[in-house]
Design an enzyme around this catalytic site. Structure first.
Site, PDB file in Angstrom:
ATOM      1  N   ARG A   1       0.805  -1.227   0.000  1.00 40.73           N
ATOM      2  CA  ARG A   1       0.000   0.000   0.000  1.00 40.73           C
ATOM      3  C   ARG A   1       0.837   1.275   0.000  1.00 40.73           C
ATOM      4  NH1 ARG A   1      -3.065  -3.449   3.475  1.00 40.73           N
ATOM      5  NH2 ARG A   1      -5.020  -4.068   2.475  1.00 40.73           N
TER       6      ARG A   1
ATOM      7  N   LYS B   1       2.792  11.463 -10.900  1.00 41.48           N
ATOM      8  CA  LYS B   1       1.929  10.622 -11.730  1.00 41.48           C
ATOM      9  C   LYS B   1       2.667   9.325 -12.057  1.00 41.48           C
ATOM     10  CE  LYS B   1      -1.155  13.732 -14.244  1.00 41.48           C
ATOM     11  NZ  LYS B   1      -1.554  14.183 -15.605  1.00 41.48           N
TER      12      LYS B   1
ATOM     13  N   GLU C   1       8.231  18.520 -24.668  1.00 41.74           N
ATOM     14  CA  GLU C   1       7.693  18.883 -23.358  1.00 41.74           C
ATOM     15  C   GLU C   1       8.266  20.212 -22.875  1.00 41.74           C
ATOM     16  OE1 GLU C   1       5.263  17.476 -21.878  1.00 41.74           O
ATOM     17  OE2 GLU C   1       5.165  15.374 -22.485  1.00 41.74           O
TER      18      GLU C   1
ATOM     19  N   LYS D   1       6.768  23.305 -13.737  1.00 40.53           N
ATOM     20  CA  LYS D   1       5.939  22.166 -13.347  1.00 40.53           C
ATOM     21  C   LYS D   1       5.745  22.110 -11.838  1.00 40.53           C
ATOM     22  CE  LYS D   1       4.750  17.420 -14.120  1.00 40.53           C
ATOM     23  NZ  LYS D   1       4.924  16.205 -14.935  1.00 40.53           N
TER      24      LYS D   1
ATOM     25  N   GLU E   1      -4.586  17.115 -10.075  1.00 40.40           N
ATOM     26  CA  GLU E   1      -5.176  17.491 -11.349  1.00 40.40           C
ATOM     27  C   GLU E   1      -6.685  17.723 -11.249  1.00 40.40           C
ATOM     28  OE1 GLU E   1      -3.161  16.079 -15.197  1.00 40.40           O
ATOM     29  OE2 GLU E   1      -5.085  15.033 -15.234  1.00 40.40           O
TER      30      GLU E   1
ATOM     31  N   ARG F   1      -3.710  21.951 -12.969  1.00 36.90           N
ATOM     32  CA  ARG F   1      -2.661  21.034 -13.411  1.00 36.90           C
ATOM     33  C   ARG F   1      -2.951  20.433 -14.781  1.00 36.90           C
ATOM     34  NH1 ARG F   1       0.509  16.150 -10.147  1.00 36.90           N
ATOM     35  NH2 ARG F   1       1.621  15.395 -11.992  1.00 36.90           N
TER      36      ARG F   1
ATOM     37  N   ASN G   1      -1.263  19.069 -19.814  1.00 39.08           N
ATOM     38  CA  ASN G   1      -1.611  18.107 -20.857  1.00 39.08           C
ATOM     39  C   ASN G   1      -1.826  18.779 -22.212  1.00 39.08           C
ATOM     40  OD1 ASN G   1      -1.675  15.596 -19.344  1.00 39.08           O
ATOM     41  ND2 ASN G   1      -3.459  16.435 -18.303  1.00 39.08           N
TER      42      ASN G   1
ATOM     43  N   HIS H   1      -1.652  16.789 -25.384  1.00 35.10           N
ATOM     44  CA  HIS H   1      -1.641  15.373 -25.009  1.00 35.10           C
ATOM     45  C   HIS H   1      -2.931  14.640 -25.389  1.00 35.10           C
ATOM     46  CE1 HIS H   1       1.917  16.593 -22.888  1.00 35.10           C
ATOM     47  NE2 HIS H   1       2.089  15.403 -22.360  1.00 35.10           N
TER      48      HIS H   1
ATOM     49  N   HIS I   1      -1.847  11.523 -27.158  1.00 32.25           N
ATOM     50  CA  HIS I   1      -2.127  10.188 -26.650  1.00 32.25           C
ATOM     51  C   HIS I   1      -2.925   9.376 -27.669  1.00 32.25           C
ATOM     52  CE1 HIS I   1      -1.558  11.263 -22.103  1.00 32.25           C
ATOM     53  NE2 HIS I   1      -0.424  11.172 -22.767  1.00 32.25           N
TER      54      HIS I   1
ATOM     55  N   HIS J   1       6.555   9.422 -27.441  1.00 27.53           N
ATOM     56  CA  HIS J   1       5.595  10.282 -26.743  1.00 27.53           C
ATOM     57  C   HIS J   1       5.794  11.747 -27.112  1.00 27.53           C
ATOM     58  CE1 HIS J   1       2.995  11.867 -23.628  1.00 27.53           C
ATOM     59  NE2 HIS J   1       3.998  12.566 -23.136  1.00 27.53           N
TER      60      HIS J   1
END
Length: 353
Positions: free
Chosen positions: A119, A141, A183, A225, A235, A239, A243, A246, A250, A263
């Site tokens: 956990r 992330k 990026e 960032k 997010e 935030r 993206n 993206h 994606h 990417h």
């Protein structure tokens, strides 16, 4: 000599340490580990290059390691399972630290394994690609891909420290360096017009791997960032501007089979599509396109059927109430997340691709 940028998240705050010669002992990484045991997760490409240096740095600790296969296609639950199996095999306890040595794929998978094992155990990022150094290693992330979409399975799990040794960029292939620049450009486009000015003036230096230029670009990207993440860790709001490009990017990765386009390459083309959807003032989209092209990145997407575009984007994590939302620009350096966009223009964009 190094620079430290702090990500302010209360009791989950951590430093981003940036400099040269840090990996082999120029910075005491072991001093940031709370326990004596650690598992270094790397891959078959990075491990032979940098694992020995990292082991010297962690010489006072009990270190196990695992090398994953290289590539986005291996960013799966099955690969993450191999890390969990290794932790169990070595009888790792809750005071074990998972150390990610590699690019964004390694960092995302290792971080997700650390979030899940018992956990949650401590996690350290040692990114070795430009893209990972400026983006994926910062912000917590973690996750893996599903065949139906990018990063659909994961968790937020902040690292204890991000150690960026810019010397690792010396072995980075040119294509991977250019992908990381996508990026970097993104940060300027969404929230720092002056950074865009600097990038336009210094792109040649960055492509030539000028150490000072790279250090500045990495540092400024991490500062931007860190500021956004500190404001919105999970997010829920601002935030999501990170993206930019993206949603389209994606979809490109998903439709191209995860790996054909890197990417950063997919994000580069995606940023141009998002800029076109934004309805920017005359010349601003052209300016962004010129900067992306100067970085040696694609400015047009691959040939994808309109129905496939929409199906892939429908699984984007910004979708709310089954309504697509995009990060759009109000101008260079100003962005917003919105579901208010010209649907006819979106249809034109995906049909033209």
């Amino acid at each position: 000599m190094h620079t430290t940028i702090q990500v302010e998240l209360g009791d989950r705050s951590y430093p981003i340490v940036i400099g040269r010669g840090l990996l082999g002992g120029g910075f005491d990484l072991g001093g940031h580990l709370r326990g004596q045991d650690c598992l270094v997760v790397t891959n078959e490409i990075v491990g032979p290059l940098y694992l020995d240096k990292l082991l010297v740095n962690l010489g006072k600790h009990n270190v196990e390691s695992i090398a994953l296969p290289d590539g986005e296609v291996h960013k799966t639950l099955a690969t993450m399972q191999s890390i969990l199996d290794r932790l169990v095999e070595t009888r790792a306890n809750r005071d074990t630290t998972v150390v990610a040595l590699g690019g964004g794929v390694v960092g995302d998978i290792a971080g997700f394994a650390a979030a899940c094992y018992m956990r949650g155990v401590d996690f350290v990022q040692v990114p070795t690609t430009l893209l990972a150094q400026v983006d994926s290693s910062v912000g917590g992330k973690t996750g893996v891909n599903h065949e139906q979409g990018k990063n659909l399975i994961g968790a937020f799990h902040q690292p204890r420290i991000v150690l960026i040794d810019t010397d690792t960029l010396a072995t980075l292939p040119d294509r991977e360096l250019r992908a990381g620049l996508a990026e970097v450009i993104k940060y300027g486009a969404i929230c720092d017009a002056a950074f865009v000015d600097w990038l336009e003036d210094n792109m040649t230096r960055l492509l030539a791997r000028d150490a000072d230029a790279l250090a500045y670009a990495i540092g400024r990207s991490c500062e931007l960032k860190a500021e956004v993440v500190a404001e919105d860790e999970r997010e829920a709001g601002r935030r999501a501007i990170l993206n930019f490009g993206h949603t389209f990017g994606h979809a490109i990765e998903r439709c191209q089979g995860f790996g054909d386009w890197l990417h950063g390459e997919a994000v580069a083309a995606g940023m141009i599509m998002a800029a076109q959807l934004s309805g920017l003032a005359s010349g601003e989209t052209d300016r962004l396109r010129s900067l992306v092209a100067a970085a040696g990145l694609p400015v047009t997407p691959p040939d994808i059927a309109a129905a496939d575009w929409m199906a892939a984007m429908g699984m984007d994590k910004k979708v709310k109430g089954r309504k697509l939302r995009f990060v759009l620009l109000d101008g260079i350096g100003a962005s917003r997340v919105t579901a208010d966009y010209d649907e006819r223009r979106l249809d034109e964009l995906v049909r033209a691709a």
